[in-house]
Scaffold this motif. Sequence first.
Motif, PDB file in Angstrom:
ATOM      1  N   ASP A  99       0.828  -1.206   0.000  1.00 57.15           N
ATOM      2  CA  ASP A  99       0.000   0.000   0.000  1.00 57.15           C
ATOM      3  C   ASP A  99       0.864   1.259   0.000  1.00 57.15           C
ATOM      4  OD1 ASP A  99      -2.367   1.450   0.014  1.00 57.15           O
ATOM      5  OD2 ASP A  99      -2.549   1.428   2.189  1.00 57.15           O
ATOM      6  N   PHE A 100       0.603   2.150  -0.945  1.00 57.27           N
ATOM      7  CA  PHE A 100       1.341   3.410  -1.060  1.00 57.27           C
ATOM      8  C   PHE A 100       0.849   4.374   0.012  1.00 57.27           C
ATOM      9  CE2 PHE A 100       1.702   7.655  -3.203  1.00 57.27           C
ATOM     10  CZ  PHE A 100       3.073   7.720  -3.227  1.00 57.27           C
ATOM     11  N   LEU A 105       7.198  10.184   5.060  1.00 54.05           N
ATOM     12  CA  LEU A 105       8.602  10.570   5.062  1.00 54.05           C
ATOM     13  C   LEU A 105       9.444   9.454   5.657  1.00 54.05           C
ATOM     14  CD1 LEU A 105       8.300  14.241   6.393  1.00 54.05           C
ATOM     15  CD2 LEU A 105       8.677  13.527   4.022  1.00 54.05           C
ATOM     16  N   GLY A 106      10.656   9.334   5.193  1.00 47.50           N
ATOM     17  CA  GLY A 106      11.572   8.356   5.754  1.00 47.50           C
ATOM     18  C   GLY A 106      11.923   8.691   7.191  1.00 47.50           C
ATOM     19  N   PHE A 107      11.913   7.682   8.043  1.00 48.77           N
ATOM     20  CA  PHE A 107      12.297   7.856   9.443  1.00 48.77           C
ATOM     21  C   PHE A 107      13.731   8.359   9.516  1.00 48.77           C
ATOM     22  CE2 PHE A 107      14.611   6.052  13.034  1.00 48.77           C
ATOM     23  CZ  PHE A 107      13.846   6.461  14.108  1.00 48.77           C
ATOM     24  N   ASP A 108      13.945   9.437  10.253  1.00 51.85           N
ATOM     25  CA  ASP A 108      15.273  10.021  10.418  1.00 51.85           C
ATOM     26  C   ASP A 108      15.741   9.786  11.852  1.00 51.85           C
ATOM     27  OD1 ASP A 108      17.569  11.538  10.597  1.00 51.85           O
ATOM     28  OD2 ASP A 108      16.749  13.249   9.507  1.00 51.85           O
ATOM     29  N   PRO A 109      16.753   8.961  12.058  1.00 53.85           N
ATOM     30  CA  PRO A 109      17.203   8.672  13.422  1.00 53.85           C
ATOM     31  C   PRO A 109      17.762   9.885  14.140  1.00 53.85           C
ATOM     32  CG  PRO A 109      18.761   7.798  11.832  1.00 53.85           C
ATOM     33  CD  PRO A 109      17.561   8.250  11.053  1.00 53.85           C
ATOM     34  N   LEU A 110      18.075  10.944  13.397  1.00 47.91           N
ATOM     35  CA  LEU A 110      18.575  12.160  14.037  1.00 47.91           C
ATOM     36  C   LEU A 110      17.464  13.130  14.401  1.00 47.91           C
ATOM     37  CD1 LEU A 110      21.702  12.888  11.786  1.00 47.91           C
ATOM     38  CD2 LEU A 110      21.528  11.489  13.847  1.00 47.91           C
ATOM     39  N   PRO A 139      16.895   3.029   7.386  1.00 47.41           N
ATOM     40  CA  PRO A 139      16.041   2.467   8.440  1.00 47.41           C
ATOM     41  C   PRO A 139      14.860   1.641   7.943  1.00 47.41           C
ATOM     42  CG  PRO A 139      16.566   4.768   8.895  1.00 47.41           C
ATOM     43  CD  PRO A 139      17.003   4.498   7.489  1.00 47.41           C
ATOM     44  N   ASN A 140      14.420   1.884   6.698  1.00 47.57           N
ATOM     45  CA  ASN A 140      13.253   1.169   6.174  1.00 47.57           C
ATOM     46  C   ASN A 140      12.049   1.300   7.096  1.00 47.57           C
ATOM     47  OD1 ASN A 140      14.105   0.272   3.634  1.00 47.57           O
ATOM     48  ND2 ASN A 140      15.215  -1.449   4.529  1.00 47.57           N
ATOM     49  N   MET A 141      11.824   2.537   7.524  1.00 45.98           N
ATOM     50  CA  MET A 141      10.635   2.877   8.289  1.00 45.98           C
ATOM     51  C   MET A 141      10.108   4.198   7.744  1.00 45.98           C
ATOM     52  SD  MET A 141      11.547   1.812  12.236  1.00 45.98           S
ATOM     53  CE  MET A 141      13.055   2.786  12.351  1.00 45.98           C
ATOM     54  N   LEU A 142       8.790   4.316   7.726  1.00 46.35           N
ATOM     55  CA  LEU A 142       8.145   5.535   7.253  1.00 46.35           C
ATOM     56  C   LEU A 142       7.364   6.188   8.387  1.00 46.35           C
ATOM     57  CD1 LEU A 142       6.634   4.262   3.872  1.00 46.35           C
ATOM     58  CD2 LEU A 142       8.823   5.408   4.233  1.00 46.35           C
ATOM     59  N   VAL A 143       7.380   7.507   8.406  1.00 45.63           N
ATOM     60  CA  VAL A 143       6.537   8.259   9.331  1.00 45.63           C
ATOM     61  C   VAL A 143       5.347   8.778   8.535  1.00 45.63           C
ATOM     62  CG1 VAL A 143       6.404  10.185  10.937  1.00 45.63           C
ATOM     63  CG2 VAL A 143       8.546   8.918  10.695  1.00 45.63           C
ATOM     64  N   TRP A 144       4.170   8.349   8.941  1.00 47.78           N
ATOM     65  CA  TRP A 144       2.936   8.681   8.206  1.00 47.78           C
ATOM     66  C   TRP A 144       1.824   8.946   9.198  1.00 47.78           C
ATOM     67  CZ3 TRP A 144      -1.507   5.512   6.222  1.00 47.78           C
ATOM     68  CH2 TRP A 144      -2.165   6.156   5.153  1.00 47.78           C
ATOM     69  N   LYS A 266      23.595  10.170   3.133  1.00 46.49           N
ATOM     70  CA  LYS A 266      22.365  10.106   2.371  1.00 46.49           C
ATOM     71  C   LYS A 266      21.209   9.778   3.282  1.00 46.49           C
ATOM     72  CE  LYS A 266      20.213   7.785  -1.546  1.00 46.49           C
ATOM     73  NZ  LYS A 266      20.357   6.756  -2.595  1.00 46.49           N
ATOM     74  N   ARG A 267      20.107  10.490   3.122  1.00 47.76           N
ATOM     75  CA  ARG A 267      18.922  10.223   3.927  1.00 47.76           C
ATOM     76  C   ARG A 267      18.333   8.879   3.568  1.00 47.76           C
ATOM     77  NH1 ARG A 267      16.368  14.806   5.971  1.00 47.76           N
ATOM     78  NH2 ARG A 267      14.751  13.395   6.694  1.00 47.76           N
ATOM     79  N   PRO A 268      17.647   8.235   4.503  1.00 51.67           N
ATOM     80  CA  PRO A 268      17.104   6.900   4.226  1.00 51.67           C
ATOM     81  C   PRO A 268      16.050   6.927   3.152  1.00 51.67           C
ATOM     82  CG  PRO A 268      16.286   7.766   6.307  1.00 51.67           C
ATOM     83  CD  PRO A 268      17.381   8.691   5.862  1.00 51.67           C
ATOM     84  N   GLY A 269      15.806   5.762   2.551  1.00 50.14           N
ATOM     85  CA  GLY A 269      14.790   5.637   1.519  1.00 50.14           C
ATOM     86  C   GLY A 269      13.391   5.821   2.085  1.00 50.14           C
ATOM     87  N   TRP A 270      12.443   6.017   1.211  1.00 52.77           N
ATOM     88  CA  TRP A 270      11.077   6.287   1.643  1.00 52.77           C
ATOM     89  C   TRP A 270      10.129   5.854   0.548  1.00 52.77           C
ATOM     90  CZ3 TRP A 270       8.257   9.557  -1.440  1.00 52.77           C
ATOM     91  CH2 TRP A 270       9.011  10.225  -2.419  1.00 52.77           C
TER      92      TRP A 270
END
Length: 275
Positions: A99-100, A105-110, A139-144, A266-270
Amino acid sequence: MLPLVTATRYVTPLREGGSLPGIVEADDLGTYVMKFHGAGQGRKSLIAEVIAGELARELGLRVPEQVIIDLDPVIGRHEPDTDVQDLLKASTGWNLGVDFLPGSLGFDPLGWTPDATFASRVLWFDAFIGNVDRSWRNPNMLVWHGDVWLIDHGASLIFHHAWANAARLFSGPYDVDDHVLTPHATELSKAEAELLPKVTEGLLRDLTALVPDRWLEGEPGFDGPDAVRDAYIDILTRRAADPRAWLPDLDVSRRKPDTASRRGEKRPGWLGGPA
C-alpha cells in the motif's frame, strides 16, 4: 493467499532501491508500490516480504497492507526507461503490492526519538527474522500521520537462498550494533515476553499460506509448494524455541548514535515523500 488485484496503470518507478519498484494503480482503486518477481532479488524477496511483513502485523507492528498484483506489462508501454520496460516484461503475472502511503517521510534517526517499547519490539522482531536492512543508513521505516510504519523486509529470512545450508545461515547471534533502534531498545526482555508466545506453529502455517504457490514452485530439493512451506515453518519454529541462540544478551550495552559522523550521509529511503 493475499488479496489478488490487477494493475491498471503504471505511474512511475521508484529509483532509490536497487530492485527498482514502481508505483501502480489497481482495479480495486488502490495505489501500490509494486515489487517485481523479475527483479534481481527474484521471487524469494517477495516471499520474505509476505512472511515477515505479515508476521510484523500479527505482532502488533504497523506494516502497509500487502496484495498480489497481476501485471500485464502493456500498462507500462509509455515508460521511456528501457530498464523499466525490461523489468516489466520479466515480471508478467503475479507480483507483490505494498500500500502506497502518500506524503510519508523516511524515518530520520537524528530527528525522532522512539520510545523504548516500540524500539525493543522492532529490534526483537528484526532479530527473529534475521533482518539485516534496518540500519541508520537505511532504516526502512516511514513516518505517516504521526505513526511509524515498517517496510522492506525482502532482505530477511536469508536461509531460503541456500536451503542445503539453512540451519547454518540462520544460526548465531543477531548483530544489533548496526540496527537503527539499538540505542533505544532498553526493554528487550519485556518485548520478548510479549512477542515470543505469539510466534506459534499455527501462526507460521497461516503466514506461509499467504504466499502464492507459483512463487514456491520449482524449488530444488522440494516436492511442491507445501513442502517448501513446511521448511519455512520448521526453521522458524526452531528459532522461536531457542531465542537465546540468536539474541543471547538482552541487556547488551547500547551505544548512542554517532551523530557527528553521520551528518551529510544520504537520507534513508522512503515511499511517498520527498527525497
